[in-house]
Scaffold this motif. Sequence first.
Motif, short mmCIF file in Angstrom:
data_model
loop_
_atom_site.label_atom_id
_atom_site.label_comp_id
_atom_site.label_asym_id
_atom_site.label_seq_id
_atom_site.Cartn_x
_atom_site.Cartn_y
_atom_site.Cartn_z
N LEU A 30 22.40 105.17 -0.92
CA LEU A 30 21.79 105.20 0.39
C LEU A 30 22.83 104.88 1.46
CD1 LEU A 30 18.79 105.85 0.63
CD2 LEU A 30 18.37 103.45 1.20
N ASP A 31 22.87 105.72 2.51
CA ASP A 31 23.79 105.46 3.62
C ASP A 31 23.11 104.56 4.65
OD1 ASP A 31 22.05 107.11 5.03
OD2 ASP A 31 23.43 108.79 5.20
N ILE A 32 23.78 104.34 5.77
CA ILE A 32 23.26 103.43 6.79
C ILE A 32 21.91 103.87 7.36
CG2 ILE A 32 23.69 102.77 9.21
CD1 ILE A 32 26.48 101.94 8.38
N PRO A 33 21.71 105.17 7.69
CA PRO A 33 20.40 105.57 8.21
C PRO A 33 19.29 105.61 7.15
CG PRO A 33 22.11 107.10 8.93
CD PRO A 33 22.69 106.25 7.83
N GLY A 34 19.65 105.43 5.88
CA GLY A 34 18.63 105.45 4.83
C GLY A 34 18.47 106.78 4.15
N HIS A 35 19.49 107.63 4.22
CA HIS A 35 19.49 108.92 3.52
C HIS A 35 20.38 108.83 2.28
CE1 HIS A 35 18.87 110.66 7.79
NE2 HIS A 35 17.72 110.31 7.26
N PHE A 36 20.01 109.59 1.25
CA PHE A 36 20.83 109.61 0.05
C PHE A 36 22.00 110.58 0.21
CE2 PHE A 36 17.11 107.82 -2.23
CZ PHE A 36 17.77 106.80 -2.91
N TYR A 37 23.16 110.15 -0.21
CA TYR A 37 24.32 111.02 -0.33
C TYR A 37 24.82 110.89 -1.77
CZ TYR A 37 27.31 106.87 -0.29
OH TYR A 37 27.90 105.66 -0.60
N PRO A 261 -2.06 105.64 14.02
CA PRO A 261 -1.16 104.55 13.63
C PRO A 261 0.16 105.06 13.06
CG PRO A 261 -3.39 104.15 12.85
CD PRO A 261 -3.37 105.55 13.37
N GLY A 262 1.20 104.27 13.26
CA GLY A 262 2.49 104.57 12.66
C GLY A 262 2.54 104.10 11.22
N SER A 263 3.65 104.37 10.57
CA SER A 263 3.84 103.99 9.17
C SER A 263 4.84 102.85 9.06
CB SER A 263 4.33 105.19 8.35
OG SER A 263 3.33 106.19 8.28
N GLY A 264 4.44 101.83 8.34
CA GLY A 264 5.27 100.63 8.23
C GLY A 264 5.77 100.37 6.83
N MET A 265 6.76 99.51 6.75
CA MET A 265 7.30 98.99 5.50
C MET A 265 6.98 97.50 5.48
SD MET A 265 11.31 98.73 4.29
CE MET A 265 11.54 100.50 4.08
N ILE A 305 17.63 97.10 12.71
CA ILE A 305 17.35 97.27 11.28
C ILE A 305 15.88 97.58 11.07
CG2 ILE A 305 17.20 96.03 9.07
CD1 ILE A 305 19.78 94.60 9.83
N PHE A 306 14.99 96.83 11.73
CA PHE A 306 13.56 97.03 11.54
C PHE A 306 13.05 98.31 12.20
CE2 PHE A 306 13.67 92.17 11.55
CZ PHE A 306 13.78 92.11 10.17
N SER A 307 13.64 98.69 13.32
CA SER A 307 13.30 99.94 14.02
C SER A 307 14.59 100.75 14.16
CB SER A 307 12.69 99.64 15.39
OG SER A 307 11.45 99.00 15.27
N PRO A 308 14.94 101.55 13.15
CA PRO A 308 16.29 102.10 13.08
C PRO A 308 16.54 103.38 13.88
CG PRO A 308 15.06 102.71 11.13
CD PRO A 308 14.16 101.83 11.94
N ALA A 356 8.49 102.46 8.22
CA ALA A 356 8.58 102.98 6.85
C ALA A 356 9.90 103.69 6.59
CB ALA A 356 7.41 103.91 6.57
N ASP A 357 10.55 104.18 7.65
CA ASP A 357 11.82 104.90 7.46
C ASP A 357 13.03 103.99 7.63
OD1 ASP A 357 11.50 104.54 10.17
OD2 ASP A 357 11.83 106.63 10.72
N ALA A 358 12.83 102.68 7.67
CA ALA A 358 13.96 101.75 7.73
C ALA A 358 14.65 101.69 6.37
CB ALA A 358 13.47 100.36 8.13
N ASN A 359 15.88 101.22 6.37
CA ASN A 359 16.66 101.10 5.14
C ASN A 359 16.18 99.87 4.36
OD1 ASN A 359 18.85 100.38 3.30
ND2 ASN A 359 20.05 101.93 4.37
#
Length: 448
Positions: A30-37, A261-265, A305-308, A356-359
């Motif tokens: 996982l990279d910094i934005p939360g995507h797989f490389y 509503p938004g999506s949370g982690m 971090i919480f809201s990336p 939900a899209d946070a790292n």
Amino acid sequence: MKSPSATLLAEVRTFRQNHPEVRYVDLIALDIPGHFYGKRYPVEMLEKVAAGSPLKLPQNAVLLGAQGGLFKIGDYCFNDGDPDANRRLVPGTLKPVSWESQPLGQMLITSDGTEAPIEFEPREVLTKVLERLHHKGIHPVVAFELEFYLFDKKLDDGLPQFARDPLSDDADDQPNLHIERLSRFSDVLDDMAQTAKAQGIDITVIAAEIGPGQFEINFGHCDDGLRAADWAALFCRSTRGVALKHGYRASFMAKPYLQFPGSGMHVHVSLYDGGGNNVLAAHQQQPLRHAVAGCLALLPHCMPIFSPNHNAFRRLGGTVNAATRASWGFEDRDACVRIPESDPRNLRIEHRLASADANPYLVLAAILAGLEHGLETRQEPIAPLNEDRSSGTDFPVDMLDAVRAMQHQSVVRDKLGAEFVDVYCENKRQDHLAFQQEISAREYRWFL
């Protein structure tokens, strides 16, 4: 005991015996934005890596922006020669991939545990926090909960469409918590759950959420913080893949609809000592209060971090259970830090602010850093929402303000690493500025 290489080699060989049809394995991180490389390896080459051959990928792959581009961050990316950095295989994560058209495997890789870990790699940041806590005799137990939306596979002029009800072929446009939605979408949800379990993820509760096509899946409590974050990261990857296979588009985007509503982690964390005693429950739960105070103190300085991303800030102060200030409360879902009702053995906090899209590695690292800070300083928290509905402290609500609040905060730099904080903040600043470099149709309507 087997050596690490012997254990890994046995894992790879067992995988090949059980899945002879698999010819390639995706090695991913996982990279910094939360995507797989990563890279796709022939499975026979994977045996060589497991046996000890070097595994190297560009160090700067960790620094990719949300759209995959590289930003100039200090001397990284453009003045460092784009060096390789060693990675290692993460034991226990080699699993088959069932959502691709061809047989495939995947396995996590990381720089943590190598001779020269990448200081700003998300998994390495969490590793350092966990090692520091373990050295103090504190052992976290963690459970993630992730919300996501299902959309129709096809976009409408770039905009998401409601998921189609497979029984009626009508759009699932009624926000509700009805159990029938789980039945109507049972094929894709069951496949998501079974696929996650095949990845080694402990899936527990599945719930229909309030938004149209919105669901939540919970994971079991895990006494290995790294593994818990691994589960969250891998779940996002497999869920997107399974959704596409069923004709849907799954997204962990924080706020896809303004009116829903938004999506949370949501992250549940309890802390135990070496004897298995709940640290938070000791001395009439006074450590719990200290831990809450620490979380709230660092929360405004960890907002990137919480809201990336830009969209994640739209979720704050939204329609349902999304806080606008740093707050806490007992059994209160309006609070950033909720204390669920439980017996002393299972006393825990539920951190509800992250999108939900946070790292997940960084979210957990920031939460644990807050808990650690609170236990060290032993401060009393502000009043809980149960006593004062106006209780709370302000936090930044846009990215540039959030980056400024994070970058020079001494406790955050100490707990998460100064190099990481500098790199992360500049990555977010550059991503935000790049996002602004497009004129929308609304801008023309307003100002042309």
